[in-house]
Design an enzyme around this catalytic site. Structure first.
Site, PDB file in Angstrom:
ATOM      1  N   GLU A   1      12.188 -10.174   0.933  1.00 51.78           N
ATOM      2  CA  GLU A   1      11.528  -8.947   1.392  1.00 51.78           C
ATOM      3  C   GLU A   1      12.464  -7.768   1.127  1.00 51.78           C
ATOM      4  OE1 GLU A   1      11.197  -9.027   5.619  1.00 51.78           O
ATOM      5  OE2 GLU A   1      10.019  -7.170   5.748  1.00 51.78           O
TER       6      GLU A   1
ATOM      7  N   PRO B   1       0.793  -1.230   0.000  1.00 54.00           N
ATOM      8  CA  PRO B   1       0.000   0.000   0.000  1.00 54.00           C
ATOM      9  C   PRO B   1       0.830   1.288   0.000  1.00 54.00           C
ATOM     10  CG  PRO B   1      -0.091  -1.081   2.135  1.00 54.00           C
ATOM     11  CD  PRO B   1       0.555  -2.060   1.200  1.00 54.00           C
ATOM     12  N   ASN B   2       0.325   2.219  -0.768  1.00 54.98           N
ATOM     13  CA  ASN B   2       0.836   3.593  -0.893  1.00 54.98           C
ATOM     14  C   ASN B   2       2.110   3.706  -1.724  1.00 54.98           C
ATOM     15  OD1 ASN B   2      -1.196   4.991   0.688  1.00 54.98           O
ATOM     16  ND2 ASN B   2      -0.335   3.901   2.444  1.00 54.98           N
TER      17      ASN B   2
ATOM     18  N   ALA C   1       3.328  -0.991   4.593  1.00 58.15           N
ATOM     19  CA  ALA C   1       2.834  -0.987   5.982  1.00 58.15           C
ATOM     20  C   ALA C   1       2.331  -2.356   6.432  1.00 58.15           C
ATOM     21  CB  ALA C   1       1.724   0.055   6.135  1.00 58.15           C
TER      22      ALA C   1
ATOM     23  N   HIS D   1      12.837  -3.309   1.361  1.00 62.00           N
ATOM     24  CA  HIS D   1      12.329  -2.006   1.796  1.00 62.00           C
ATOM     25  C   HIS D   1      13.249  -0.917   1.274  1.00 62.00           C
ATOM     26  CE1 HIS D   1       9.396  -3.754   4.511  1.00 62.00           C
ATOM     27  NE2 HIS D   1      10.337  -4.614   4.876  1.00 62.00           N
TER      28      HIS D   1
ATOM     29  N   ASN E   1       7.848  -5.868  -1.460  1.00 58.82           N
ATOM     30  CA  ASN E   1       7.882  -4.754  -0.517  1.00 58.82           C
ATOM     31  C   ASN E   1       6.461  -4.647   0.035  1.00 58.82           C
ATOM     32  OD1 ASN E   1       7.927  -2.465   0.983  1.00 58.82           O
ATOM     33  ND2 ASN E   1       8.991  -1.205  -0.547  1.00 58.82           N
TER      34      ASN E   1
ATOM     35  N   TYR F   1      11.851   8.106   0.985  1.00 57.64           N
ATOM     36  CA  TYR F   1      11.668   7.020   0.018  1.00 57.64           C
ATOM     37  C   TYR F   1      12.345   7.262  -1.336  1.00 57.64           C
ATOM     38  CZ  TYR F   1       8.211   5.564   3.461  1.00 57.64           C
ATOM     39  OH  TYR F   1       7.606   5.179   4.628  1.00 57.64           O
TER      40      TYR F   1
ATOM     41  N   ARG G   1       5.672  12.241  -2.791  1.00 59.13           N
ATOM     42  CA  ARG G   1       5.743  12.736  -1.420  1.00 59.13           C
ATOM     43  C   ARG G   1       6.883  12.032  -0.690  1.00 59.13           C
ATOM     44  NH1 ARG G   1       0.368  14.919  -0.295  1.00 59.13           N
ATOM     45  NH2 ARG G   1      -0.843  14.373  -2.115  1.00 59.13           N
TER      46      ARG G   1
ATOM     47  N   ARG H   1      13.690   3.589  12.241  1.00 62.99           N
ATOM     48  CA  ARG H   1      12.535   4.480  12.262  1.00 62.99           C
ATOM     49  C   ARG H   1      11.665   4.211  13.510  1.00 62.99           C
ATOM     50  NH1 ARG H   1       9.821   4.371   6.535  1.00 62.99           N
ATOM     51  NH2 ARG H   1       8.844   6.249   7.402  1.00 62.99           N
TER      52      ARG H   1
HETATM   53  O1  CA2 Z   1      10.812   1.520   3.316  1.00 63.61           O
HETATM   54  C1  CA2 Z   1       9.927   0.860   2.766  1.00 63.61           C
HETATM   55  O2  CA2 Z   1      10.026   0.408   1.627  1.00 63.61           O
HETATM   56  C2  CA2 Z   1       8.590   0.632   3.518  1.00 63.61           C
HETATM   57  O3  CA2 Z   1       8.120  -0.662   3.179  1.00 63.61           O
HETATM   58  C3  CA2 Z   1       7.649   1.701   3.014  1.00 63.61           C
HETATM   59  C4  CA2 Z   1       6.304   1.710   3.734  1.00 63.61           C
HETATM   60  C5  CA2 Z   1       6.497   1.716   5.243  1.00 63.61           C
HETATM   61  O4  CA2 Z   1       5.233   1.584   5.883  1.00 63.61           O
HETATM   62  C6  CA2 Z   1       7.413   0.611   5.717  1.00 63.61           C
HETATM   63  O5  CA2 Z   1       7.608   0.746   7.099  1.00 63.61           O
HETATM   64  C7  CA2 Z   1       8.762   0.699   5.018  1.00 63.61           C
HETATM   65  C8  CA2 Z   1       5.488   2.931   3.337  1.00 63.61           C
HETATM   66  C9  CA2 Z   1       5.230   3.044   1.876  1.00 63.61           C
HETATM   67  C10 CA2 Z   1       4.505   4.334   1.636  1.00 63.61           C
HETATM   68  O6  CA2 Z   1       5.107   4.958   0.538  1.00 63.61           O
HETATM   69  C11 CA2 Z   1       4.842   6.283   0.348  1.00 63.61           C
HETATM   70  C12 CA2 Z   1       5.495   6.864  -0.705  1.00 63.61           C
HETATM   71  C13 CA2 Z   1       5.309   8.196  -0.954  1.00 63.61           C
HETATM   72  C14 CA2 Z   1       4.448   8.934  -0.165  1.00 63.61           C
HETATM   73  C15 CA2 Z   1       3.798   8.337   0.883  1.00 63.61           C
HETATM   74  C16 CA2 Z   1       3.989   7.002   1.148  1.00 63.61           C
END
Ligand code: CA2
Length: 147
Positions: free
Chosen positions: A99, A11-12, A78, A101, A75, A24, A19, A108
């Site tokens: 996996e 997700p996301n 969340a 990330h 990946n 990221y 953003r 974090r």
């Molecule tokens: O670091 C990673 O790849 C994560 O899997 C990214 C997830 C986070 O919940 C994990 O703890 C680590 C979040 C992905 C959300 O991606 C966004 C990208 C741009 C703007 C907002 C969110």
């Protein structure tokens, strides 16, 4: 040609590049897909690349990759930190699951320090930005070459 390597995104991650680039990176998910397709080709694999914001669709993608893929890179975003369903899905499939990330969850917030996915995955690569996916492909190819 061997079975493809599935790359599954949670997700996301469709918002990448729009953003929070300080966490990221600036690359979009499409940019990462293009990089992965090119790198996988050098390793002799095709890619099946997907993203979903819906937990059950990610379970379906894992089952599809388990049935039709050589390996899976995921990946879980969340859902990493919450999903027994992803843990059970990974446990139920025979192909190697790596996996990845973008960020380093252990550096974090505390709630990111638990990964249900790590408990079932073959390996975890984190904190390398988009390069985590490339290293994930290298890890998958390595495991496959030894199997
Ligand atoms: O670091 C990673 O790849 C994560 O899997 C990214 C997830 C986070 O919940 C994990 O703890 C680590 C979040 C992905 C959300 O991606 C966004 C990208 C741009 C703007 C907002 C969110």
């Amino acid at each position: 040609m061997p079975h493809p390597i599935y790359i599954i995104n949670g997700p996301n991650l469709n918002l990448l590049g729009q953003r929070q680039p300080e966490i990221y990176g600036a690359q979009t998910l499409s940019d990462i897909e293009v990089m992965c397709v090119a790198h996988a080709k050098t390793l002799g694999y095709d890619i099946v690349f997907s993203q979903s914001n819906i937990e059950g669709e990610i379970v379906n993608a894992l089952q599809d990759g388990g049935a039709n893929g050589a390996a899976i890179i995921i990946n879980p975003a969340a859902y990493t930190h919450t999903s027994v369903a992803l843990y059970d899905a990974i446990k139920s499939i025979d192909v190697p699951v790596i996996e990845v990330h973008l960020s380093q969850p252990h550096a974090r917030e505390d709630f990111r320090h638990t990964s249900y996915v790590s408990a079932a995955a073959k390996a975890t690569i984190s904190g390398m930005g988009a390069r985590s996916y490339i290293l994930g492909l290298d890890a998958a190819a390595h495991v496959l070459s030894n199997s």
